[in-house]
Design an enzyme around this catalytic site. Structure first.
Site, PDB file in Angstrom:
ATOM      1  N   SER A 123       0.873  -1.290  -0.054  1.00  0.00           N
ATOM      2  CA  SER A 123      -0.057   0.071   0.020  1.00  0.00           C
ATOM      3  C   SER A 123       0.856   1.257  -0.110  1.00  0.00           C
ATOM      4  O   SER A 123       2.053   1.150   0.506  1.00  0.00           O
ATOM      5  CB  SER A 123      -0.812  -0.082   1.197  1.00  0.00           C
ATOM      6  OG  SER A 123      -1.546   1.365   1.395  1.00  0.00           O
ATOM      7  N   TYR A 141      -0.990  -0.545  10.411  1.00  0.00           N
ATOM      8  CA  TYR A 141      -1.081  -0.865   9.047  1.00  0.00           C
ATOM      9  C   TYR A 141       0.262  -0.579   8.023  1.00  0.00           C
ATOM     10  O   TYR A 141       0.417  -1.294   7.406  1.00  0.00           O
ATOM     11  CB  TYR A 141      -2.325  -0.196   8.482  1.00  0.00           C
ATOM     12  CG  TYR A 141      -2.732  -0.444   7.221  1.00  0.00           C
ATOM     13  CD1 TYR A 141      -3.261  -1.640   6.533  1.00  0.00           C
ATOM     14  CD2 TYR A 141      -2.476   0.656   6.120  1.00  0.00           C
ATOM     15  CE1 TYR A 141      -3.427  -2.209   5.329  1.00  0.00           C
ATOM     16  CE2 TYR A 141      -2.694   0.231   4.752  1.00  0.00           C
ATOM     17  CZ  TYR A 141      -3.379  -0.975   4.204  1.00  0.00           C
ATOM     18  OH  TYR A 141      -3.655  -1.187   3.080  1.00  0.00           O
TER      19      TYR A 141
HETATM   20  N1  LIG Z   1      -8.817  -0.724  -0.974  1.00  0.00           N
HETATM   21  C1  LIG Z   1      -7.587   0.420  -0.678  1.00  0.00           C
HETATM   22  O1  LIG Z   1      -7.879   1.685  -0.908  1.00  0.00           O
HETATM   23  C2  LIG Z   1      -6.278  -0.290  -0.674  1.00  0.00           C
HETATM   24  C3  LIG Z   1      -5.064   0.534  -0.778  1.00  0.00           C
HETATM   25  C4  LIG Z   1      -3.777  -0.037  -0.733  1.00  0.00           C
HETATM   26  C5  LIG Z   1      -3.729  -1.268  -0.513  1.00  0.00           C
HETATM   27  N2  LIG Z   1      -4.773  -2.089  -0.302  1.00  0.00           N
HETATM   28  C6  LIG Z   1      -4.477  -3.530   0.070  1.00  0.00           C
HETATM   29  O2  LIG Z   1      -5.123  -4.273  -0.797  1.00  0.00           O
HETATM   30  C7  LIG Z   1      -5.559  -5.492  -0.547  1.00  0.00           C
HETATM   31  C8  LIG Z   1      -6.979  -6.208  -0.733  1.00  0.00           C
HETATM   32  O3  LIG Z   1      -7.708  -5.147  -0.258  1.00  0.00           O
HETATM   33  P1  LIG Z   1      -9.039  -4.739  -0.832  1.00  0.00           P
HETATM   34  O4  LIG Z   1      -8.947  -3.191  -1.020  1.00  0.00           O
HETATM   35  O5  LIG Z   1      -9.202  -5.671  -2.028  1.00  0.00           O
HETATM   36  O6  LIG Z   1     -10.045  -4.710   0.388  1.00  0.00           O
HETATM   37  P2  LIG Z   1     -11.310  -6.082   0.719  1.00  0.00           P
HETATM   38  O7  LIG Z   1     -12.017  -5.728  -0.312  1.00  0.00           O
HETATM   39  O8  LIG Z   1     -11.729  -5.761   1.886  1.00  0.00           O
HETATM   40  O9  LIG Z   1     -10.889  -7.213   0.683  1.00  0.00           O
HETATM   41  C9  LIG Z   1      -9.642  -7.729   1.581  1.00  0.00           C
HETATM   42  C10 LIG Z   1      -9.605  -9.320   1.437  1.00  0.00           C
HETATM   43  O10 LIG Z   1      -8.846  -9.835   2.234  1.00  0.00           O
HETATM   44  C11 LIG Z   1      -9.308 -11.226   2.949  1.00  0.00           C
HETATM   45  N3  LIG Z   1      -9.006 -11.306   4.222  1.00  0.00           N
HETATM   46  C12 LIG Z   1      -8.997 -10.341   5.312  1.00  0.00           C
HETATM   47  N4  LIG Z   1      -8.895 -11.141   6.658  1.00  0.00           N
HETATM   48  C13 LIG Z   1      -8.458 -12.328   6.210  1.00  0.00           C
HETATM   49  C14 LIG Z   1      -8.113 -13.378   6.958  1.00  0.00           C
HETATM   50  N5  LIG Z   1      -7.809 -13.305   8.346  1.00  0.00           N
HETATM   51  N6  LIG Z   1      -7.711 -14.659   6.224  1.00  0.00           N
HETATM   52  C15 LIG Z   1      -8.040 -14.638   4.956  1.00  0.00           C
HETATM   53  N7  LIG Z   1      -8.415 -13.427   4.102  1.00  0.00           N
HETATM   54  C16 LIG Z   1      -8.768 -12.323   4.970  1.00  0.00           C
HETATM   55  C17 LIG Z   1     -10.663 -10.706   2.793  1.00  0.00           C
HETATM   56  O11 LIG Z   1     -11.383 -12.170   2.770  1.00  0.00           O
HETATM   57  P3  LIG Z   1     -12.527 -12.443   3.978  1.00  0.00           P
HETATM   58  O12 LIG Z   1     -13.384 -11.408   4.203  1.00  0.00           O
HETATM   59  O13 LIG Z   1     -13.379 -13.564   2.832  1.00  0.00           O
HETATM   60  O14 LIG Z   1     -11.815 -13.025   4.852  1.00  0.00           O
HETATM   61  C18 LIG Z   1     -10.873  -9.995   1.517  1.00  0.00           C
HETATM   62  O15 LIG Z   1     -11.069 -10.995   0.396  1.00  0.00           O
HETATM   63  C19 LIG Z   1      -5.148  -5.443   1.078  1.00  0.00           C
HETATM   64  O16 LIG Z   1      -4.002  -6.246   1.418  1.00  0.00           O
HETATM   65  C20 LIG Z   1      -5.010  -4.099   1.219  1.00  0.00           C
HETATM   66  O17 LIG Z   1      -4.298  -3.769   2.293  1.00  0.00           O
HETATM   67  C21 LIG Z   1      -5.932  -1.665  -0.406  1.00  0.00           C
END
Ligand SMILES: NC(=O)c1ccc[n+]([C@@H]2O[C@H](COP(=O)([O-])OP(=O)(O)OC[C@H]3O[C@@H](n4cnc5c(N)ncnc54)[C@H](OP(=O)(O)O)[C@@H]3O)[C@@H](O)[C@H]2O)c1
Length: 246
Positions: free
Chosen positions: A132, A145
């Site tokens: 991130s 984070y």
């Molecule tokens: N959205 C943003 O603005 C942003 C920016 C920078 C980086 N990121 C990074 O991108 C990645 C994906 O995030 P996203 O934005 O797509 O968010 P999201 O839609 O909330 O997806 C997060 C995913 O992580 C999984 N997860 C969470 N806890 C878990 C656990 N204990 N075991 C297994 N799976 C788990 C969730 O699956 P379940 O709910 O099925 O467990 C979900 O599929 C993350 O690493 C986040 O830090 C996001």
């Protein structure tokens, strides 16, 4: 690497960036395994994409082993699962600190350690770690984070050095703000004007390109690499600018 004959494990494949990545990889012919805790959301992704499903909580120490045993020989590992937390670090419950480190950092390290021996033996594989911009820039209120994401990038750089010349690539994907349920889930909405949220499909495309071109690091959107580089070269100045204009 991306196409028929490649088994790809995508953690966090039940939502957001992971679900978009799973869909793209499946369209490109990969045998995709989506990992997450939400069985219904995983099944919905599987129904749309033909991916295999593996329900697992990556905070659990034995989850990585179970996932890899179910997946078979993995050529592409996308460590994308992650959770956020926003607020002053002094007010964070110890259990929240531990969960962030377990899911965002330890879970990924365990999976990488699990797949690497097979990839090295076959002389073929690619690791993707979704970090991130919070791991590159100072973000007040996201200390733990940010630390997990900076840790992922440092881990990736070391592993890249270890596997150089062995047929295994390592890429770090650095999204800015992405339009996913991430912010709702952490309980604090995204309210800044910049950077603007990008669709998860755009991150998925950048991720796939990073694998195809064996890029060490890609920013989404690409302009984010400029503030990140500036902070690397002049952290005090960049932090002051962020406080003033951020
Ligand atoms: N959205 C943003 O603005 C942003 C920016 C920078 C980086 N990121 C990074 O991108 C990645 C994906 O995030 P996203 O934005 O797509 O968010 P999201 O839609 O909330 O997806 C997060 C995913 O992580 C999984 N997860 C969470 N806890 C878990 C656990 N204990 N075991 C297994 N799976 C788990 C969730 O699956 P379940 O709910 O099925 O467990 C979900 O599929 C993350 O690493 C986040 O830090 C996001």
């Amino acid at each position: 690497m991306i196409g028929t004959g490649t088994t790809a494990v995508v953690t966090g494949g039940s939502s957001g960036i992971g679900a978009a990545t799973a869909a793209l990889l499946a369209r490109r012919g990969c045998d995709v395994v989506v990992v997450g805790r939400d069985a219904a959301a995983l099944s919905a992704v599987a129904a749309r994409t033909g991916a295999r499903v593996c329900a697992a909580d990556l905070a659990e120490p034995d989850a990585a082993g179970r996932v890899l045993a179910e997946a078979g020989a993995v050529n592409l590992l996308v460590c994308n699962a992650g959770i956020g937390w926003a607020g002053p670090v002094a007010g964070m419950a110890p259990s929240d600190v531990e969960r962030l480190v377990q899911v965002n950092l330890l879970g990924a390290i365990r999976l990488v350690r699990g797949v690497l021996p097979g990839m090295l033996a076959r002389g073929r594989g690619h690791l993707v770690l979704v970090s991130s911009i919070a791991g590159n820039m100072h973000v007040a209120g996201e200390a733990v984070y940010s630390a997990t994401k900076a840790g992922l990038a440092a881990f990736a750089a070391s592993v890249r050095g270890e596997v150089a010349g062995c047929g295994v690539g390592v890429s770090v994907v650095v999204p800015g703000v992405v339009d996913t349920p991430f912010f709702d889930r952490r309980g604090v909405p995204y309210e800044r004007r910049t950077p603007r949220p990008v669709p998860p499909e755009r991150v998925a495309r950048a991720l796939v390109r990073a694998v195809e071109r064996n890029r060490a690091e890609v920013f989404v959107p690409r302009w984010l690499r400029f503030p990140a580089r500036l902070r690397g070269a002049a952290p005090v100045l960049t932090d002051a600018l962020q406080r003033r204009f951020g």
